[in-house]
Scaffold this motif. Structure first.
Motif, PDB file in Angstrom:
ATOM      1  N   ALA A 219      92.807  87.270 -39.499  1.00  0.00           N
ATOM      2  CA  ALA A 219      93.068  86.239 -40.499  1.00  0.00           C
ATOM      3  C   ALA A 219      92.589  84.881 -39.988  1.00  0.00           C
ATOM      4  N   GLU A 220      92.859  84.604 -38.717  1.00  0.00           N
ATOM      5  CA  GLU A 220      92.419  83.319 -38.156  1.00  0.00           C
ATOM      6  C   GLU A 220      90.896  83.262 -38.075  1.00  0.00           C
ATOM      7  N   LYS A 221      90.306  84.370 -37.638  1.00  0.00           N
ATOM      8  CA  LYS A 221      88.849  84.408 -37.510  1.00  0.00           C
ATOM      9  C   LYS A 221      88.177  84.196 -38.866  1.00  0.00           C
ATOM     10  N   ASP A 222      88.695  84.922 -39.868  1.00  0.00           N
ATOM     11  CA  ASP A 222      88.151  84.807 -41.232  1.00  0.00           C
ATOM     12  C   ASP A 222      88.291  83.383 -41.764  1.00  0.00           C
ATOM     13  N   ALA A 223      89.444  82.775 -41.486  1.00  0.00           N
ATOM     14  CA  ALA A 223      89.680  81.416 -41.974  1.00  0.00           C
ATOM     15  C   ALA A 223      88.680  80.440 -41.347  1.00  0.00           C
ATOM     16  N   ARG A 224      88.468  80.580 -40.048  1.00  0.00           N
ATOM     17  CA  ARG A 224      87.509  79.707 -39.357  1.00  0.00           C
ATOM     18  C   ARG A 224      86.112  79.881 -39.944  1.00  0.00           C
ATOM     19  N   HIS A 225      85.754  81.157 -40.160  1.00  0.00           N
ATOM     20  CA  HIS A 225      84.432  81.464 -40.674  1.00  0.00           C
ATOM     21  C   HIS A 225      84.250  80.842 -42.064  1.00  0.00           C
ATOM     22  N   ALA A 226      85.246  81.045 -42.930  1.00  0.00           N
ATOM     23  CA  ALA A 226      85.153  80.529 -44.305  1.00  0.00           C
ATOM     24  C   ALA A 226      85.040  79.004 -44.306  1.00  0.00           C
ATOM     25  N   LEU A 227      85.810  78.349 -43.432  1.00  0.00           N
ATOM     26  CA  LEU A 227      85.789  76.879 -43.395  1.00  0.00           C
ATOM     27  C   LEU A 227      84.475  76.362 -42.806  1.00  0.00           C
ATOM     28  N   ASP A 228      83.962  77.057 -41.784  1.00  0.00           N
ATOM     29  CA  ASP A 228      82.671  76.663 -41.210  1.00  0.00           C
ATOM     30  C   ASP A 228      81.571  76.752 -42.267  1.00  0.00           C
ATOM     31  N   GLU A 229      81.616  77.843 -43.054  1.00  0.00           N
ATOM     32  CA  GLU A 229      80.629  78.017 -44.130  1.00  0.00           C
ATOM     33  C   GLU A 229      80.742  76.895 -45.149  1.00  0.00           C
ATOM     34  N   MET A 230      81.993  76.604 -45.504  1.00  0.00           N
ATOM     35  CA  MET A 230      82.274  75.622 -46.544  1.00  0.00           C
ATOM     36  C   MET A 230      81.728  74.250 -46.162  1.00  0.00           C
ATOM     37  N   PHE A 231      81.885  73.889 -44.891  1.00  0.00           N
ATOM     38  CA  PHE A 231      81.523  72.535 -44.476  1.00  0.00           C
ATOM     39  C   PHE A 231      80.232  72.472 -43.664  1.00  0.00           C
TER      40      PHE A 231
END
Ligand SMILES: Nc1ncnc2c1ncn2[C@@H]1O[C@H](COP(=O)(O)OP(=O)(O)O)[C@@H](O)[C@H]1O
Ligand SMILES: [Mg+2]
Length: 333
Positions: A219-231
């Motif tokens: 969950a943490e890894k996915d969240a980091r990935h999604a936020l990195d993509e977003m920004f």
């Protein structure tokens, strides 16, 4: 509402950090209280502004019963009519607070109607009252209410930096994108605002059961990935580094509730736990009835305190980085 100019010197507000999210219960108040607490402990002069009509900051810092706690009355008046806010000074050494609470409901109504007539003036309601005192402080933390109302716009209009706490689930991550959209809405009155980063809160630890551990970590890894993509990772338009803070705030129900019930910051709770150990207060004495009505302080307090201290350190590093870059750019101009 008093007619006032819209020109604010944002230079004096360069250390104003809005802790903002659309969601409630993500750790905004906890971060303001504890991170601000660490800066004050380290000798920096800190002001915390509680913009939440719920006024939870008083519980985290333990000033709920202070005679000077006016539940946001003074702050509300100043936001609507200008003037000086009566700070609760010395909540801790180096730490002052502008109390929030129920009185802020009136501000929402007043500023919403002002928004129709004079949006710039409404947005700058907080910046205007902060500017005259900002020089007295090294750091000013804004504890924002959840939602997307005028108080959030006022906070963003006064802020140099925005820190967004978020849980790791995808609906929370989408909420972060919405905060970024809100930032766009104040660029007309505040051109210097920037995202300081996202702090993941309520994160599980690796000590959970084996099968649970994998899920939490993903969950943490996915969240980091999604936020990195977003920004955009390493995007030099922004802060030029990862959008998500390296350190997270772990989940601990016991520490959170004990801290709030006692009006203690996590590191203060940890000190209490250590004192109990020194005094020989152990769970078995409590269980055997030797010590009645005693709740043992959670030994996890130290770990949560470490997390929050690391977040404070990372905030400091990011600010120093950003300010050094700005100075260098200035020197080359
Ligand atoms: N590390 C943590 N683990 C579990 N619960 C926490 C933690 N930190 C805070 N909480 C609890 O979660 C709730 C929301 O935290 P809070 O800081 O008030 O969030 P917000 O200001 O975003 O609403 C509070 O009840 C608080 O005590
Ligand atoms: Mg809060």
């Amino acid at each position: 509402m008093a007619a006032q100019g819209h020109v604010i010197d944002h230079d004096v507000l360069s250390r104003v950090i809005a802790v903002e999210s659309l969601k409630g219960g993500v750790g905004k108040t906890t971060i303001v209280a504890n991170v601000g607490g660490y800066f004050a402990l380290a000798g920096a002069r800190v002001l915390m502004v509680d913009l939440d009509p719920q006024g939870n900051l008083e519980d985290d810092l333990g000033y709920a019963g202070d005679g000077r706690n006016d539940e946001g009355e003074s702050l509300a008046k100043a936001l609507m009519f200008g003037g000086t806010v009566h700070a609760i000074t010395g909540v801790r050494p180096n730490l002052d607070v502008w109390a929030g609470g129920g009185a802020l409901h009136n501000v929402t109504a007043a500023l919403s109607s002002e928004m129709g007539r004079n949006p710039a003036a409404a947005k700058l309601a907080l910046a205007r009252i902060l500017a005259p005192v900002a020089g007295d402080y090294d750091f000013i933390f804004l504890d924002c209410p959840p939602g997307d109302g005028v108080l959030q716009l006022a906070a963003l209009s006064a802020a140099r930096w925005v820190l967004v706490p978020s849980r790791t689930d995808m609906s929370s991550i989408k909420g972060v994108a919405k905060v970024a959209e809100r930032i766009d809405q104040v660029l007309d009155v505040n051109r210097v605002i920037d995202l300081l980063g996202v702090v993941l809160t309520d994160v599980g630890t690796a000590t959970a059961r084996k099968d649970g551990t994998v899920v939490i970590r993903n969950a943490e890894k996915d969240a980091r990935h999604a936020l990195d993509e977003m920004f955009g990772v390493g995007d030099d338009d922004g802060i030029g580094r990862d959008i998500v803070f390296h350190r997270t705030v772990r989940h601990s129900e016991a520490v959170a509730s004990q801290a709030r019930n006692a009006g203690l910051l996590a590191y203060e709770l940890d000190e209490r736990a250590k004192e109990e150990t020194k005094a020989g207060i152990a769970w078995w004495k409590i269980r055997s009835g030797e010590l009645k009505n005693k709740q043992l302080t959670s030994s996890t307090a130290g770990s949560v305190a470490d997390d929050l201290q690391a977040i404070a350190q990372e905030i400091n590093d990011r600010l120093v980085d950003a300010e050094t870059t700005t100075e260098l750019e200035g020197a080359h101009a």
